[in-house]
Write a protein that holds these residues in place. Structure first.
Motif, mmCIF file in Angstrom:
data_model
loop_
_atom_site.group_PDB
_atom_site.id
_atom_site.type_symbol
_atom_site.label_atom_id
_atom_site.label_comp_id
_atom_site.label_asym_id
_atom_site.label_seq_id
_atom_site.Cartn_x
_atom_site.Cartn_y
_atom_site.Cartn_z
ATOM 1 N N UNK A 231 0.828 -1.210 0.000
ATOM 2 C CA UNK A 231 0.000 0.000 0.000
ATOM 3 C C UNK A 231 0.857 1.253 0.000
ATOM 4 N N UNK A 232 1.933 1.247 0.774
ATOM 5 C CA UNK A 232 2.817 2.406 0.835
ATOM 6 C C UNK A 232 3.530 2.623 -0.495
ATOM 7 N N UNK A 233 3.878 1.541 -1.164
ATOM 8 C CA UNK A 233 4.506 1.670 -2.482
ATOM 9 C C UNK A 233 3.575 2.372 -3.458
ATOM 10 N N UNK A 234 2.290 2.055 -3.389
ATOM 11 C CA UNK A 234 1.319 2.720 -4.268
ATOM 12 C C UNK A 234 1.228 4.210 -3.938
ATOM 13 N N UNK A 235 1.159 4.539 -2.643
ATOM 14 C CA UNK A 235 1.090 5.942 -2.233
ATOM 15 C C UNK A 235 2.370 6.688 -2.629
ATOM 16 N N UNK A 266 13.711 19.255 -4.811
ATOM 17 C CA UNK A 266 14.708 18.186 -4.806
ATOM 18 C C UNK A 266 14.878 17.596 -3.416
ATOM 19 N N UNK A 267 14.991 18.455 -2.407
ATOM 20 C CA UNK A 267 15.207 17.969 -1.041
ATOM 21 C C UNK A 267 14.015 17.155 -0.547
ATOM 22 N N UNK A 268 12.813 17.661 -0.787
ATOM 23 C CA UNK A 268 11.640 16.920 -0.319
ATOM 24 C C UNK A 268 11.472 15.608 -1.069
ATOM 25 N N UNK A 269 11.754 15.600 -2.360
ATOM 26 C CA UNK A 269 11.622 14.355 -3.103
ATOM 27 C C UNK A 269 12.658 13.327 -2.659
ATOM 28 N N UNK A 270 13.779 13.802 -2.113
ATOM 29 C CA UNK A 270 14.777 12.876 -1.569
ATOM 30 C C UNK A 270 14.266 12.162 -0.314
ATOM 31 N N UNK A 271 13.305 12.768 0.371
ATOM 32 C CA UNK A 271 12.665 12.056 1.483
ATOM 33 C C UNK A 271 11.954 10.822 0.942
ATOM 34 N N UNK A 272 11.301 10.970 -0.203
ATOM 35 C CA UNK A 272 10.669 9.811 -0.838
ATOM 36 C C UNK A 272 11.711 8.747 -1.182
ATOM 37 N N UNK A 273 12.845 9.194 -1.695
ATOM 38 C CA UNK A 273 13.914 8.240 -2.027
ATOM 39 C C UNK A 273 14.394 7.512 -0.784
ATOM 40 N N UNK A 274 14.464 8.238 0.328
ATOM 41 C CA UNK A 274 14.909 7.630 1.581
ATOM 42 C C UNK A 274 13.891 6.604 2.081
ATOM 43 N N UNK A 275 12.605 6.913 1.951
ATOM 44 C CA UNK A 275 11.567 5.959 2.342
ATOM 45 C C UNK A 275 11.718 4.667 1.543
ATOM 46 N N UNK A 276 11.972 4.829 0.248
ATOM 47 C CA UNK A 276 12.156 3.666 -0.615
ATOM 48 C C UNK A 276 13.415 2.897 -0.232
ATOM 49 N N UNK A 277 14.485 3.625 0.080
ATOM 50 C CA UNK A 277 15.743 2.979 0.480
ATOM 51 C C UNK A 277 15.586 2.191 1.777
ATOM 52 N N UNK A 278 14.690 2.641 2.639
ATOM 53 C CA UNK A 278 14.413 1.929 3.888
ATOM 54 C C UNK A 278 13.498 0.725 3.663
ATOM 55 N N UNK A 279 13.138 0.491 2.406
ATOM 56 C CA UNK A 279 12.191 -0.575 2.064
ATOM 57 C C UNK A 279 10.880 -0.399 2.821
ATOM 58 N N UNK A 280 10.507 0.884 3.009
ATOM 59 C CA UNK A 280 9.234 1.256 3.623
ATOM 60 C C UNK A 280 9.119 0.805 5.084
ATOM 61 N N UNK A 281 10.255 0.607 5.729
ATOM 62 C CA UNK A 281 10.245 0.280 7.162
ATOM 63 C C UNK A 281 10.121 1.574 7.967
ATOM 64 N N UNK A 287 12.303 8.641 7.977
ATOM 65 C CA UNK A 287 13.063 8.956 6.769
ATOM 66 C C UNK A 287 13.463 10.421 6.757
ATOM 67 N N UNK A 288 14.743 10.675 6.741
ATOM 68 C CA UNK A 288 15.262 12.039 6.679
ATOM 69 C C UNK A 288 16.379 12.111 5.643
ATOM 70 N N UNK A 289 16.641 13.324 5.187
ATOM 71 C CA UNK A 289 17.762 13.562 4.267
ATOM 72 C C UNK A 289 18.948 14.002 5.101
ATOM 73 N N UNK A 290 20.046 13.287 4.991
ATOM 74 C CA UNK A 290 21.216 13.576 5.803
ATOM 75 C C UNK A 290 21.834 14.931 5.475
ATOM 76 N N UNK A 291 22.561 15.459 6.443
ATOM 77 C CA UNK A 291 23.192 16.773 6.264
ATOM 78 C C UNK A 291 24.095 16.829 5.037
#
Length: 315
Positions: A231-235, A266-281, A287-291
């Protein structure tokens, strides 16, 4: 630094300068990604954006700050008082000198001719948070995100400026505000559930076999069930699509504003990338974007911002 920004913005009255200063402090403390992006705006634009952010934060804190210990009735009363005082300033032109954040946002609304209706729409969505805990479908959620996010895009457009008629750029500004909000909803499922809220359409979750009880199970066990992951992948994909809708609007903004908005996107969309990298855990880690990543993105934006300001001065 803040003094030069206020000078550039034409804010000279001491009490009003202090009001804007407090808004900037609030933005720097709580809106790390957003504040970093605002550093790429021209100095004269920043105070207004800080004021708009601070007001939104003020309303949000009434609803969500658990440290205050306010009861639901007290939160309702505080939000009503904030709303009444804001409109006394916006519509009746009464001073808000005893409330720095309101003084700054009312001044910003007057300087940029931001209609009071947009604040009314924003507060309508904030009032929904007092009673609404679930959204049955996408249209119900979009009624909320219109006031909570899309109108923020409308409010900032006069500050950012456009190279096309404002109404032409408005849908893209709204889409970007919505994309940011949907990103927050995905990132903050765990936090929102702790507050008793789910900001994901119930029917779309149900299509994957997900309901509030299953989300609560994931929260209690600190793991993402396979159905919830689906479900999260769809969202996640739907949110990516909203970013794609918003991106063409950057070219419609005044050149001096484009680096800021592009960096924020770009920064906010990287939060999405981080969520995906966490495999939605998302129940295990926020999920945060590192400094380092933020610095790299901001550095590129800073170069574009300086170039835009030089071109702007040469005209």
């Amino acid at each position: 630094m803040i003094g030069s920004e206020l000078d550039a913005a034409g804010v000279h009255q001491p009490a009003l300068r202090e009001a804007y200063r407090q808004c900037r402090v609030l933005n720097a403390r709580h809106g790390r990604t957003f504040f970093l992006a605002t550093r790429l705006l021209a100095p004269y634009q920043r105070p207004a954006v800080h004021a708009l952010y601070a007001f939104a934060r003020r309303a949000d804190d009434i609803l969500d700050d658990r440290d205050t210990g306010l009861s639901p009735d007290q939160r309702t009363s505080e939000l009503t008082a904030l709303s009444n005082k804001l409109f006394t300033g916006l519509v009746d032109h009464e001073p808000c000198d005893d409330d720095p954040i309101l003084a700054a946002v009312v001044d910003t609304a007057r300087r940029y001719s931001i209609g009071w209706e947009l604040f009314d729409d924003f507060l309508a969505s904030m009032r929904m948070d007092l009673t609404v805990t679930d959204y049955p479908d996408r249209s119900a959620l979009e009624r909320y995100t219109y006031g909570s996010a899309e109108v923020i895009g409308f409010q900032t457009l006069p500050v950012l400026g456009t190279v096309v008629p404002r109404e032409e750029a408005a849908p893209y500004a709204a889409a970007l505000g919505k994309a940011f909000q949907l990103t927050n909803f995905l990132r903050d499922v765990d936090e929102d559930l702790a507050r008793g809220r789910v900001y994901l359409p119930a029917d779309e979750l149900a299509a994957h076999g997900v309901d509030r009880d299953l989300l609560s199970w994931c929260q209690a066990h600190r793991r993402t069930d396979a159905r919830v992951r689906s479900a999260l992948m769809e969202q996640h994909a739907l949110t990516r699509a909203v970013y794609a809708q918003a991106r063409p609007g950057i070219a419609m903004l005044a050149p001096i504003s484009r680096p800021c908005v592009e960096t924020a996107l770009t920064l906010y969309s990287k939060i999405l990338s981080r969520i995906e990298a966490l495999d939605f855990e998302i129940f295990t880690e926020r999920a945060t974007v590192g400094t380092p990543q933020r610095v790299v993105v901001a550095a590129g934006g800073l170069g574009r911002a300086w170039a835009a300001r030089i071109r702007d001065r040469s005209r």
